[in-house]
Motif scaffolding. Structure first.
Motif, PDB file in Angstrom:
ATOM      1  N   ASN A 117       0.808  -1.226   0.000  1.00 36.73           N
ATOM      2  CA  ASN A 117       0.000   0.000   0.000  1.00 36.73           C
ATOM      3  C   ASN A 117       0.842   1.277   0.000  1.00 36.73           C
ATOM      4  OD1 ASN A 117       0.924  -0.224   2.599  1.00 36.73           O
ATOM      5  ND2 ASN A 117      -0.991   0.415   3.560  1.00 36.73           N
ATOM      6  N   ARG A 118       2.148   1.162  -0.292  1.00 38.92           N
ATOM      7  CA  ARG A 118       2.982   2.364  -0.453  1.00 38.92           C
ATOM      8  C   ARG A 118       3.816   2.274  -1.732  1.00 38.92           C
ATOM      9  NH1 ARG A 118       0.191   3.732   2.991  1.00 38.92           N
ATOM     10  NH2 ARG A 118       0.616   4.654   5.031  1.00 38.92           N
ATOM     11  N   PRO A 119       3.188   1.939  -2.858  1.00 37.77           N
ATOM     12  CA  PRO A 119       3.981   1.770  -4.079  1.00 37.77           C
ATOM     13  C   PRO A 119       4.703   3.054  -4.499  1.00 37.77           C
ATOM     14  CG  PRO A 119       1.627   1.798  -4.588  1.00 37.77           C
ATOM     15  CD  PRO A 119       1.746   1.735  -3.095  1.00 37.77           C
ATOM     16  N   GLU A 120       4.151   4.209  -4.112  1.00 36.23           N
ATOM     17  CA  GLU A 120       4.806   5.472  -4.492  1.00 36.23           C
ATOM     18  C   GLU A 120       6.165   5.622  -3.803  1.00 36.23           C
ATOM     19  OE1 GLU A 120       2.169   5.092  -2.646  1.00 36.23           O
ATOM     20  OE2 GLU A 120       2.127   6.494  -0.961  1.00 36.23           O
ATOM     21  N   ASN A 121       6.380   4.889  -2.714  1.00 36.99           N
ATOM     22  CA  ASN A 121       7.666   4.979  -2.016  1.00 36.99           C
ATOM     23  C   ASN A 121       8.814   4.338  -2.802  1.00 36.99           C
ATOM     24  OD1 ASN A 121       6.336   6.297  -0.045  1.00 36.99           O
ATOM     25  ND2 ASN A 121       6.651   4.781   1.580  1.00 36.99           N
ATOM     26  N   GLN A 122       8.469   3.632  -3.880  1.00 39.03           N
ATOM     27  CA  GLN A 122       9.517   3.093  -4.746  1.00 39.03           C
ATOM     28  C   GLN A 122      10.025   4.135  -5.740  1.00 39.03           C
ATOM     29  OE1 GLN A 122       8.145  -0.521  -6.617  1.00 39.03           O
ATOM     30  NE2 GLN A 122       7.729  -1.510  -4.671  1.00 39.03           N
ATOM     31  N   GLN A 123       9.342   5.252  -5.829  1.00 38.36           N
ATOM     32  CA  GLN A 123       9.732   6.284  -6.813  1.00 38.36           C
ATOM     33  C   GLN A 123      10.721   7.229  -6.160  1.00 38.36           C
ATOM     34  OE1 GLN A 123       8.802   5.327  -9.546  1.00 38.36           O
ATOM     35  NE2 GLN A 123       6.918   4.184  -9.210  1.00 38.36           N
ATOM     36  N   ALA A 133       5.422   0.547   4.165  1.00 40.84           N
ATOM     37  CA  ALA A 133       4.097  -0.006   3.871  1.00 40.84           C
ATOM     38  C   ALA A 133       3.484  -0.644   5.119  1.00 40.84           C
ATOM     39  CB  ALA A 133       4.196  -1.045   2.757  1.00 40.84           C
ATOM     40  N   THR A 134       2.153  -0.688   5.132  1.00 42.39           N
ATOM     41  CA  THR A 134       1.456  -1.350   6.234  1.00 42.39           C
ATOM     42  C   THR A 134       0.555  -2.467   5.715  1.00 42.39           C
ATOM     43  OG1 THR A 134      -0.266   0.336   6.122  1.00 42.39           O
ATOM     44  CG2 THR A 134       1.493   0.676   7.731  1.00 42.39           C
ATOM     45  N   VAL A 188      15.745  -2.918   2.448  1.00 42.01           N
ATOM     46  CA  VAL A 188      14.400  -2.983   3.014  1.00 42.01           C
ATOM     47  C   VAL A 188      14.167  -4.402   3.527  1.00 42.01           C
ATOM     48  CG1 VAL A 188      11.926  -2.831   2.525  1.00 42.01           C
ATOM     49  CG2 VAL A 188      13.512  -1.153   1.536  1.00 42.01           C
ATOM     50  N   VAL A 189      13.694  -4.499   4.772  1.00 45.22           N
ATOM     51  CA  VAL A 189      13.320  -5.795   5.335  1.00 45.22           C
ATOM     52  C   VAL A 189      11.808  -5.821   5.547  1.00 45.22           C
ATOM     53  CG1 VAL A 189      15.577  -6.066   6.437  1.00 45.22           C
ATOM     54  CG2 VAL A 189      13.665  -5.183   7.760  1.00 45.22           C
ATOM     55  N   PHE A 190      11.248  -7.020   5.491  1.00 49.15           N
ATOM     56  CA  PHE A 190       9.804  -7.198   5.559  1.00 49.15           C
ATOM     57  C   PHE A 190       9.440  -8.038   6.772  1.00 49.15           C
ATOM     58  CE2 PHE A 190      11.187  -6.946   1.162  1.00 49.15           C
ATOM     59  CZ  PHE A 190      10.379  -5.945   0.644  1.00 49.15           C
ATOM     60  N   ASP A 191       8.428  -7.590   7.490  1.00 45.60           N
ATOM     61  CA  ASP A 191       7.842  -8.394   8.558  1.00 45.60           C
ATOM     62  C   ASP A 191       6.419  -8.714   8.105  1.00 45.60           C
ATOM     63  OD1 ASP A 191       6.559  -9.402  10.784  1.00 45.60           O
ATOM     64  OD2 ASP A 191       7.565  -8.030  12.188  1.00 45.60           O
ATOM     65  N   LEU A 192       6.254  -9.894   7.528  1.00 51.50           N
ATOM     66  CA  LEU A 192       4.951 -10.209   6.927  1.00 51.50           C
ATOM     67  C   LEU A 192       3.873 -10.424   7.984  1.00 51.50           C
ATOM     68  CD1 LEU A 192       5.928 -12.517   3.917  1.00 51.50           C
ATOM     69  CD2 LEU A 192       5.565 -10.029   3.973  1.00 51.50           C
ATOM     70  N   GLU A 193       4.288 -10.932   9.161  1.00 52.95           N
ATOM     71  CA  GLU A 193       3.306 -11.151  10.222  1.00 52.95           C
ATOM     72  C   GLU A 193       2.695  -9.826  10.670  1.00 52.95           C
ATOM     73  OE1 GLU A 193       4.363 -13.446  13.942  1.00 52.95           O
ATOM     74  OE2 GLU A 193       4.660 -14.950  12.346  1.00 52.95           O
ATOM     75  N   ALA A 194       3.575  -8.850  10.886  1.00 48.29           N
ATOM     76  CA  ALA A 194       3.099  -7.525  11.313  1.00 48.29           C
ATOM     77  C   ALA A 194       2.641  -6.676  10.130  1.00 48.29           C
ATOM     78  CB  ALA A 194       4.214  -6.805  12.079  1.00 48.29           C
ATOM     79  N   ARG A 196       4.567  -5.055   7.882  1.00 52.06           N
ATOM     80  CA  ARG A 196       5.357  -3.830   7.892  1.00 52.06           C
ATOM     81  C   ARG A 196       6.644  -4.069   7.098  1.00 52.06           C
ATOM     82  NH1 ARG A 196       1.444  -2.293  10.007  1.00 52.06           N
ATOM     83  NH2 ARG A 196       1.126  -0.934  11.814  1.00 52.06           N
ATOM     84  N   CYS A 197       7.165  -2.998   6.515  1.00 46.69           N
ATOM     85  CA  CYS A 197       8.514  -3.068   5.958  1.00 46.69           C
ATOM     86  C   CYS A 197       9.259  -1.823   6.380  1.00 46.69           C
ATOM     87  CB  CYS A 197       8.497  -3.228   4.448  1.00 46.69           C
ATOM     88  SG  CYS A 197       7.768  -1.850   3.569  1.00 46.69           S
ATOM     89  N   PHE A 198      10.557  -1.944   6.524  1.00 52.61           N
ATOM     90  CA  PHE A 198      11.365  -0.803   6.951  1.00 52.61           C
ATOM     91  C   PHE A 198      12.778  -0.942   6.425  1.00 52.61           C
ATOM     92  CE2 PHE A 198      10.575  -3.928  10.208  1.00 52.61           C
ATOM     93  CZ  PHE A 198      11.837  -4.314  10.632  1.00 52.61           C
ATOM     94  N   ARG A 199      13.485   0.173   6.383  1.00 56.61           N
ATOM     95  CA  ARG A 199      14.856   0.188   5.871  1.00 56.61           C
ATOM     96  C   ARG A 199      15.820  -0.072   7.015  1.00 56.61           C
ATOM     97  NH1 ARG A 199      17.655   1.017   1.532  1.00 56.61           N
ATOM     98  NH2 ARG A 199      15.802   1.197   0.253  1.00 56.61           N
TER      99      ARG A 199
END
Ligand SMILES: [Fe+2]
Length: 207
Positions: A117-123, A133-134, A188-194, A196-199
């Protein structure tokens, strides 16, 4: 699915001094770096065992990243994995990367991002994504078992998200040699359970 059975060595690299190995990598980094060129180098040459010792660092319950060489185009590190260690699910930012097993074995789980839900953050310039993303939809693809003498695991522009495990039940440490181009200082790492993704910053434990 496991792509390589243990014991079936496909290649037997020639052992060379660390300086020679690094010299070859440096020379390659000064030309056009292709997936195939570095692959061929890494299945042809390895750092001799006595020279690898100085790069090894063991810390309980996590893997260590130990710098062997870095310039603007390429980095090479030795990673030491105690039994039971696992990386977060992470992306390689479209890097090219090669992993050659020295000791033990590792399981690579490959993923592909479907949507978030944050595809614009790839730009953004110079990074794959700002993250944040959440809601993240990810497909798990196959797994690859990596062993000494087996095919190298690679990341590239089409397969850039994965997680690496040294399974607890194997009960043995693993050592792998990694080459990346270009070097990156965060991913970028992903926490699929939560969901969330973060740098996250990437640092060497030993340099
Ligand atoms: Fe990785």
């Amino acid at each position: 699915m496991e792509s390589q059975k243990e014991g079936a060595a496909l290649h037997a690299p020639v052992s060379v001094p660390a300086e020679t190995f690094v010299g070859g990598l440096r020379a390659l980094s000064e030309g056009v770096i292709t997936k195939q060129a570095i692959y061929e180098y890494l299945v042809s040459y390895e750092i001799r065992a006595e020279d690898l010792e100085r790069y090894k660092l063991w810390v309980p319950d996590r893997h260590t990243r130990n710098k062997i060489f870095r310039n603007e185009m390429i980095e090479c590190m030795l990673i030491c994995w105690p039994a039971g260690t696992v990386t977060p699910l992470h992306t390689h930012n479209g890097q090219l990367g090669w992993m050659s097993m020295i000791e033990g074995k590792l399981l690579v789980e490959n993923y592909r991002k479907i949507d978030c839900n944050r595809p614009e953050n790839q730009q953004v310039v110079g990074l794959d994504c700002l993250a944040g993303a959440t809601r993240i939809e990810m497909n798990q693809l196959g797994t690859e078992l990596c062993v000494p003498g087996g095919p190298l695991n690679t990341v590239d522009k089409t397969q850039t998200i994965h997680r690496i495990r040294n399974l607890t039940e194997w009960n043995r440490p693993a050592i792998s040699l990694h080459v990346y181009s270009r070097p990156i200082d965060s991913c970028v790492v992903f926490d699929l359970e939560a969901q969330r993704c973060f740098r996250r910053d990437l640092k060497y434990d030993n340099e």
